[in-house]
Scaffold this motif. Structure first.
Motif, PDB file in Angstrom:
ATOM      1  N   PHE A  79      -6.205  15.956  -0.785  1.00  0.00           N
ATOM      2  CA  PHE A  79      -5.948  14.787  -1.355  1.00  0.00           C
ATOM      3  C   PHE A  79      -4.513  14.257  -0.704  1.00  0.00           C
ATOM      4  O   PHE A  79      -4.172  13.206  -1.322  1.00  0.00           O
ATOM      5  CB  PHE A  79      -6.158  15.030  -2.924  1.00  0.00           C
ATOM      6  N   SER A  80      -3.791  15.150  -0.344  1.00  0.00           N
ATOM      7  CA  SER A  80      -2.615  14.645   0.305  1.00  0.00           C
ATOM      8  C   SER A  80      -2.623  13.780   1.220  1.00  0.00           C
ATOM      9  O   SER A  80      -1.512  13.168   1.755  1.00  0.00           O
ATOM     10  CB  SER A  80      -1.605  15.687   0.272  1.00  0.00           C
ATOM     11  N   ARG A  81      -3.983  13.649   1.880  1.00  0.00           N
ATOM     12  CA  ARG A  81      -4.082  12.634   2.974  1.00  0.00           C
ATOM     13  C   ARG A  81      -5.150  11.848   3.007  1.00  0.00           C
ATOM     14  O   ARG A  81      -6.014  11.326   3.637  1.00  0.00           O
ATOM     15  CB  ARG A  81      -4.231  13.490   4.319  1.00  0.00           C
ATOM     16  N   GLY A  82      -5.538  11.595   1.276  1.00  0.00           N
ATOM     17  CA  GLY A  82      -6.455  10.637   0.921  1.00  0.00           C
ATOM     18  C   GLY A  82      -6.361  10.483  -0.516  1.00  0.00           C
ATOM     19  O   GLY A  82      -5.792  11.009  -1.227  1.00  0.00           O
ATOM     20  N   ARG A  83      -7.587   9.879  -1.105  1.00  0.00           N
ATOM     21  CA  ARG A  83      -7.625   9.385  -2.524  1.00  0.00           C
ATOM     22  C   ARG A  83      -8.922   9.049  -2.525  1.00  0.00           C
ATOM     23  O   ARG A  83      -9.766   8.547  -1.492  1.00  0.00           O
ATOM     24  CB  ARG A  83      -6.557   8.197  -2.570  1.00  0.00           C
ATOM     25  N   SER A 108      -4.419  11.099   9.000  1.00  0.00           N
ATOM     26  CA  SER A 108      -3.546  11.335   7.644  1.00  0.00           C
ATOM     27  C   SER A 108      -3.961  10.550   6.455  1.00  0.00           C
ATOM     28  O   SER A 108      -3.187  10.675   5.556  1.00  0.00           O
ATOM     29  CB  SER A 108      -2.233  11.766   7.981  1.00  0.00           C
ATOM     30  N   ASP A 109      -4.902   9.770   6.888  1.00  0.00           N
ATOM     31  CA  ASP A 109      -5.041   8.732   5.827  1.00  0.00           C
ATOM     32  C   ASP A 109      -6.506   8.162   5.663  1.00  0.00           C
ATOM     33  O   ASP A 109      -7.101   7.383   6.087  1.00  0.00           O
ATOM     34  CB  ASP A 109      -4.030   7.217   6.022  1.00  0.00           C
ATOM     35  N   TRP A 162     -10.638  -1.229   3.450  1.00  0.00           N
ATOM     36  CA  TRP A 162     -10.667  -0.319   2.222  1.00  0.00           C
ATOM     37  C   TRP A 162     -10.088  -1.196   0.894  1.00  0.00           C
ATOM     38  O   TRP A 162     -10.752  -1.323   0.063  1.00  0.00           O
ATOM     39  CB  TRP A 162      -9.901   1.050   2.218  1.00  0.00           C
ATOM     40  N   VAL A 168      -0.230   2.770  -3.430  1.00  0.00           N
ATOM     41  CA  VAL A 168      -1.459   3.973  -3.159  1.00  0.00           C
ATOM     42  C   VAL A 168      -1.574   4.898  -2.148  1.00  0.00           C
ATOM     43  O   VAL A 168      -2.415   5.544  -2.055  1.00  0.00           O
ATOM     44  CB  VAL A 168      -2.818   2.922  -3.371  1.00  0.00           C
ATOM     45  N   MET A 169      -0.767   4.616  -1.198  1.00  0.00           N
ATOM     46  CA  MET A 169      -0.864   5.705   0.194  1.00  0.00           C
ATOM     47  C   MET A 169      -0.701   7.275  -0.499  1.00  0.00           C
ATOM     48  O   MET A 169       0.344   7.384  -0.883  1.00  0.00           O
ATOM     49  CB  MET A 169       0.162   5.151   0.875  1.00  0.00           C
ATOM     50  N   PRO A 170      -1.375   7.993   0.118  1.00  0.00           N
ATOM     51  CA  PRO A 170      -1.343   9.457   0.024  1.00  0.00           C
ATOM     52  C   PRO A 170      -0.065   9.734   0.549  1.00  0.00           C
ATOM     53  O   PRO A 170       0.416   9.219   1.582  1.00  0.00           O
ATOM     54  CB  PRO A 170      -2.656   9.961   0.717  1.00  0.00           C
ATOM     55  N   ARG A 192      -9.591   7.801   3.031  1.00  0.00           N
ATOM     56  CA  ARG A 192      -9.921   7.596   1.584  1.00  0.00           C
ATOM     57  C   ARG A 192     -11.353   7.417   1.548  1.00  0.00           C
ATOM     58  O   ARG A 192     -12.024   6.885   2.454  1.00  0.00           O
ATOM     59  CB  ARG A 192      -9.128   6.289   1.449  1.00  0.00           C
ATOM     60  N   ASP A 229       0.966  -1.236  -0.044  1.00  0.00           N
ATOM     61  CA  ASP A 229      -0.116   0.008  -0.016  1.00  0.00           C
ATOM     62  C   ASP A 229       0.848   1.213  -0.035  1.00  0.00           C
ATOM     63  O   ASP A 229       0.528   2.102  -0.814  1.00  0.00           O
ATOM     64  CB  ASP A 229      -0.941   0.063   1.432  1.00  0.00           C
TER      65      ASP A 229
END
Lengths: 493, 493
Positions: free
Chosen positions: B218-222, B236-237, B28, A33-35, B239, A29
């Motif tokens: 988006f720097s802490r998600g997707r 910080s993650d 996820w 895919v990790m931000p 999604r 990950d």
């Protein structure tokens, strides 16, 4: 009674294996895919699951169960599982928790320092941190060796049962033949390289096709892009990564075939072994034998490159070489280069021997860390015939030592040697192999490898699995003969 | 001494929180990128990490630490962390391990049976498994209630401090006003829906733009695609997922804005609270208040849909409606429909009240499982004015009860009620809101929500956080006024 204990032990181990798979998936990950902003928190998450794994691997109940099962008469599969659990517990118990934590802390910091030193081409900046890593890894090695050879103890982590003396003898046979061949080849004119445009999306489409051609099971895996190609996971979730470079499609394609070899090993293990100590490749050397035989003996063969040539013309149009033979030469081009990971089949093992001798000297204390750069450059000149221009292309090129991987490099060459042995046997078993590869049919080859090597997982020792597959104990001779034949023909020697 | 114990407890909790994040990330992975053939092994992996989490949450050291800290005088943030750890430990300790394992086993099996029954439109096939789930959840509820009300104990899992009696009073106020408004609206002609072609790639591009407009980091998600939209992770993650349907772009866009509301709550929590019990949304109701106010009060407002109308015309060309006003009506179209997840703002809470009353009757024993379908259909006809044609559109539509979620449904309406209160206060705080939304500037609104609600995480109770943000205790009145004003204007009542 003993059966109850065995069942309890195996249940406990099954959860440990499952948690190790989770930790591996987190690693995947992180690379895919990790931000970007999640890196800090991910460090805490990884530390938490590594802490759980360490606690389980040193859990005192393991010691109790293993003692109670001492001398038990078990059927072979259970005996093999027990042998591996015993081995892992003994290893974990020998390393003090304080030292394990210190190594984790220092190597995690050292990787960043290595990257910075490499970027600045500044070996001196790397000396203090490498010295510290080496000091800790020698302490760990001494604890593991318990009076025996420290380097052998390190090696045993990656290639159970292997000894430095055996490798030394093997490399002594390989080195003069490879140095002589390298010298002869580099006097000849270099074949033409590819030219053309190779759009990323088309590379990825063809790379997926190559993965299928080599038998990768997409229903139990996936391909993503990452900075470094790798294979990750065991059992029914084995993922690979690749990378693309718009002017170097071979990098993408052969990275993919290499990782498919690793992944097919994991996917090919008997399903019954999943989430047991048998459900993983048995050693780094045997793992590399699979990646290498897929990539080189199969993927870079004249027969297979014939198919790839027409495939690439269909996808990319004019690729700048005029014949299948010229394409085969381009795939197997030998160049003056400095980077191990980009080396051709001929020069690759020379890179490894250099590292093997230097890291043994570092571990024994015969070589001081500040003298590493000079020793590297001298040896490189002697074996390769040309000089290293700067540290980033020399002793700073690999991450391994910064993260504490001493005793790991030789398993790459061992993988090549094993691949040479397996390839010799495969040719005898599948005489029509070239005709099949010429039409991208790898099924006979990969079926044979699955049956002979992959399905066993970690049931036998590394030496046993290769010996049983080939009918004889592994030696470097088949690999050396194969390389000499191939490159003599390619370069009209 | 007490400080040492507190530090030890908080360190232990930090690792538990990190492991819970890992379990969430695996969830996820399963819904987005996992190879289909990995499902079986993933079950074992999830069981292993859930086992680790359960062992940590009932670890006897927790009990020792909590006893030693009884009556300790702590600063407010530490006190709040301790309160939450105490609450979770008390809950975990009340449920026998045997029962927890049995619930995990039965609900995991029941979800498949529910899906099969729904596909076959066969409520009778679902009766035995729902009865078994209900029996186990009642047993768990009784253990948690320890003599108190069983349904309140269930509710408390999702909305700490909330009681069924309070919800009952709230719904008694809401139901007649919503039923009357629904009846009036459905007598009017339905506004036109969109028509046109809405390619998937263009929907995903606009959905990403919408996420940015609403402040998703988006720097802490997707954002990925999945069968069901959801938000996952804390700190910080964080999604989110969405889905696309070529003829219904609103499904994609408003699912995204909804999940962005959830995700911004998690992303907006004070960074210091990460990997502590404060570093998560405080309750399902408050969570839903954020997703709903983003989706509805902001996203479906006349001002914002004005911007979205021109944006969609730019992206998709002719979308079949002739004015911003007609587009606003299409976004807020009230239809005779049966599915909760697709309901408009007006009818949504009627769906919840129905489920609330029926699940309380199931838990108390006033309603027998075999009678559920008839009870559902009678109540639906009474509140919605039209009849359920088949079980898949009625009592088999939601997964919740099959996986043991009793006491969860009302938090959806509570979220709407909280959103109504927050929206009233937000309008007072940001008088120029509509002018900003008309140019897709949500910053004043989302900044206010972050400061008033999101940054606190789980520091306060759900009621405290809403009361402090709004200046008054939450009631249904603002939501009802908002809905009546909006739909009266839209439908010329």
């Amino acid at each position: 009674m003993r059966n109850d204990i065995l069942a309890e032990l195996f249940d406990f181990q099954r959860d440990t294996e499952a948690l190790a798979q989770i930790a591996g998936r987190l690693g995947w990950d992180q690379e895919t895919v990790m931000p970007s902003g999640a890196a800090g928190q991910r460090g805490d998450e990884m530390a938490a699951i590594e802490g759980v794994l360490h606690a389980r691997r040193t859990d005192s109940r393991l010691g109790d169960w293993l003692s109670a099962l001492e001398g038990a008469d078990l059927e072979p599969v259970a005996a093999s599982k027990l042998r591996l659990i015993r081995r892992e517990y003994a290893r974990a118990s020998k390393v003090p928790a304080r030292l394990a934590a210190e190594i984790a802390r220092v190597t995690s910091m050292a990787q960043g320092k290595w990257a910075a030193a490499r970027a600045a081409d500044d070996f001196a900046a790397f000396v203090p941190v490498l010295s510290e890593v080496l000091r800790l890894k020698r302490e760990e090695g001494a604890a593991l060796a318990a009076g025996g050879d420290v380097y052998d103890a390190m090696l045993d982590d990656y290639e159970p049962g292997m000894k430095a003396a055996e490798l030394e003898a093997m490399f002594a046979e390989m080195r003069p033949r490879l140095v002589a061949l390298r010298a002869a080849v580099l006097e000849k004119p270099a074949p033409a390289a590819l030219s053309g445009t190779f759009p990323e999306a088309a590379q990825m489409a063809l790379t997926r096709k190559l993965a299928e051609v080599f038998g990768y099971d997409f229903s139990r895996g996936r391909i993503d892009k990452a900075v470094h190609p790798f294979s990750s996971g065991s059992g029914s979730d084995v993922r690979i990564t690749t990378r693309t470079s718009e002017d170097d499609p071979f990098n993408c394609f052969y990275s993919t075939i290499h990782e498919v070899g690793h992944a097919c090993y994991e996917q090919g293990i008997a399903p019954d072994y999943a989430l047991t100590p048998l459900g993983r490749g048995v050693s780094m050397g045997v793992h590399e034998s699979q990646s290498r035989i897929y990539e080189n003996q199969l993927g870079r063969s004249e027969a297979f490159t014939g198919w790839l040539y027409s495939e690439m013309q269909t996808v990319f149009g004019d690729i700048g070489v005029e014949s299948a033979r010229a394409f085969y030469a381009a795939v197997n081009r030998v160049q003056k280069d400095f980077i191990r990971t980009e080396a051709d089949e001929l020069q690759y093992n020379l890179h490894i021997m250099l590292r093997f001798d230097l890291e043994r000297a570092l571990v024994s204390g015969d070589l001081a860390v500040p003298d590493l750069e000079a020793a590297w450059n001298d040896r490189f000149k002697a074996d390769f015939g040309y000089a290293v221009p700067r540290a980033a292309l020399g002793c700073l090129q690999d991450v391994h030592w910064s993260v504490g991987l001493f005793g790991y490099f030789p398993t790459y060459s061992l993988g090549n040697v094993y691949a040479g042995c397996l390839h010799e046997k495969l040719r005898a078993e599948v005489p029509e192999l070239d005709a099949q590869l010429a039409v991208a049919d790898t099924s006979a080859a990969t079926d044979w490898l699955r049956g002979a090597v992959q399905r066993h997982g970690a049931l036998m020792t590394p030496r046993e699995v290769i010996t049983q597959a080939c009918g004889t104990a592994p030696t470097a001779a088949p690999l050396l003969d194969y390389i000499e034949d191939k490159f003599s023909a390619l370069y009209d020697l």
